[in-house]
Design an enzyme around this catalytic site. Structure first.
Site, PDB file in Angstrom:
ATOM      1  N   LYS A 165       0.878  -1.169   0.000  1.00  0.00           N
ATOM      2  CA  LYS A 165       0.000   0.000   0.000  1.00  0.00           C
ATOM      3  C   LYS A 165       0.918   1.223   0.000  1.00  0.00           C
ATOM      4  O   LYS A 165       1.227   1.796   1.051  1.00  0.00           O
ATOM      5  CB  LYS A 165      -0.887   0.006   1.252  1.00  0.00           C
TER       6      LYS A 165
HETATM    7  N1  PMP Z   1      -7.446  -3.045  -2.674  1.00  0.00           N
HETATM    8  C1  PMP Z   1      -6.930  -1.825  -2.503  1.00  0.00           C
HETATM    9  C2  PMP Z   1      -6.255  -1.161  -3.663  1.00  0.00           C
HETATM   10  C3  PMP Z   1      -7.031  -1.178  -1.276  1.00  0.00           C
HETATM   11  O1  PMP Z   1      -6.528   0.047  -1.095  1.00  0.00           O
HETATM   12  C4  PMP Z   1      -7.709  -1.819  -0.222  1.00  0.00           C
HETATM   13  C5  PMP Z   1      -7.855  -1.123   1.103  1.00  0.00           C
HETATM   14  N2  PMP Z   1      -6.753  -1.325   1.925  1.00  0.00           N
HETATM   15  C6  PMP Z   1      -8.227  -3.103  -0.437  1.00  0.00           C
HETATM   16  C7  PMP Z   1      -8.079  -3.677  -1.678  1.00  0.00           C
HETATM   17  C8  PMP Z   1      -8.925  -3.843   0.655  1.00  0.00           C
HETATM   18  O2  PMP Z   1      -8.017  -4.209   1.648  1.00  0.00           O
HETATM   19  P1  PMP Z   1      -8.454  -4.377   3.147  1.00  0.00           P
HETATM   20  O3  PMP Z   1      -9.615  -5.316   3.157  1.00  0.00           O
HETATM   21  O4  PMP Z   1      -7.271  -4.980   3.813  1.00  0.00           O
HETATM   22  O5  PMP Z   1      -8.798  -3.045   3.675  1.00  0.00           O
END
Ligand code: PMP
Length: 309
Positions: free
Chosen positions: A160
């Site tokens: 991220k």
């Molecule tokens: N894909 C992206 C590009 C994201 O930014 C997120 C949010 N973190 C997710 C998927 C979902 O991840 P999570 O369930 O861990 O929040």
């Protein structure tokens, strides 16, 4: 989604007043998107506010930093404790969204990030559901974006990274300007990857299918992983398989998941209704179990909750 200020933000080991949590305009990450971050939620439970899968989020934060060769000057346990502290000192007993950010600070400029100072901030504030209550209830409309998801060999999609979200913003703006709620991005090979900040799922013949994160360039979502466990425990088959655009049109049901968005039915894709155009039974069951889980109402998933007090 406007931010409601709280009292304190944790910055580099200290709690500072919300209004004083500022950085210099020559902060490296402001120029080159060289930071990494997390999005976490805490929910009220019958035994006090609890952060959902806190350890998993902080470990992913450190994994993102490792990919970019950023040395976080704190341990995982210190950041976990700091996150709990931010929720506690701000009295966020009704739940909140939490944003830890690792950023390269002031003092160096240029594309070599290695000499830059590394700063850490953790902010938290009350935040309603990201795609709206109406979306949670009746589903959102999606558009397949003309923007492709990153090639994992161009930028590391397992991380991220702050700068990587230019791609999500482009897709989001395109979708909103065209009158849709959310965008779906295809991977460079044309298969379905994910939404702008959420993973995607379809339901076909009673099974849930979600793209394999490493093939599709989607982030390995912690909500996605929670849903897979919940669905299997409900007796629903879950498979990681590549899906293509028309699989979305012809799915019986579809939904998306993310920490901010939570679990949201997809009502339509490119103006084609998904299934009946109403949230389907598997989506609703998974969604309801997820909401009960994060609020500590499901005993078998209590280990996912990290109580703040
Ligand atoms: N894909 C992206 C590009 C994201 O930014 C997120 C949010 N973190 C997710 C998927 C979902 O991840 P999570 O369930 O861990 O929040």
């Amino acid at each position: 989604m406007p931010i409601t200020p709280t009292e304190k933000i944790w910055m580099d080991g200290e709690l500072v007043d919300w209004a004083d949590a500022t950085v210099h305009v020559l902060t490296h990450t402001m120029h080159y998107g060289s930071g990494v971050f997390e999005g976490i939620r805490a929910y009220p439970t019958s035994s006090g506010v609890a952060v959902f899968r806190l350890g998993d989020h902080i470990r992913r934060l450190f994994a993102s930093a490792k990919i970019f060769m950023i040395n976080i000057p704190f341990t995982v346990d210190q950041i976990i404790d700091a996150t709990r502290e931010v929720v506690r000192v701000n009295g966020l007993n009704d739940g909140c969204y939490i944003r830890p950010l690792i950023y390269l600070g002031y003092g160096e400029m240029g594309l070599n990030p290695l000499p830059c100072p590394t700063n850490v901030s953790i902010a938290a504030w009350p935040w309603g559901t990201y795609l709206g209550d109406e979306g949670i209830k009746n589903g959102v409309s999606c558009k397949v974006s003309s923007w492709r998801r990153h090639d994992p060999n161009a930028v590391p999609t397992a991380a991220k990274g702050t700068g990587m979200y230019m791609n999500s913003s482009l897709a989001k703006v395109e979708a909103i300007k065209a009158g849709y709620d959310e965008a779906i991005l295809l991977a460079p090979n044309g298969s379905v990857s994910e939404c702008t900040g959420e993973n995607i799922f379809i339901v076909r013949d009673g099974a849930i299918i979600t793209p394999h994160t490493s093939d599709s360039g989607a982030l390995a979502g912690i909500t996605q992983n929670s849903i897979e466990t919940i669905a299997r425990d409900l007796g629903v088959e879950v498979r990681h398989e590549p899906i293509i655009r028309t699989d979305l049109y012809l799915a019986d049901e579809a939904f998306l998941s993310g920490t901010a968005a939570e679990v949201v039915p997809i009502r339509s894709v490119d103006d084609r209704e998904v299934g009946t155009g109403k949230p389907g039974p598997i989506t609703v069951e998974v969604q309801q179990t997820y909401f009960a889980t994060v609020r500590g109402e499901v005993d078998r998933y209590k280990d996912w909750l990290d109580h703040v007090e």
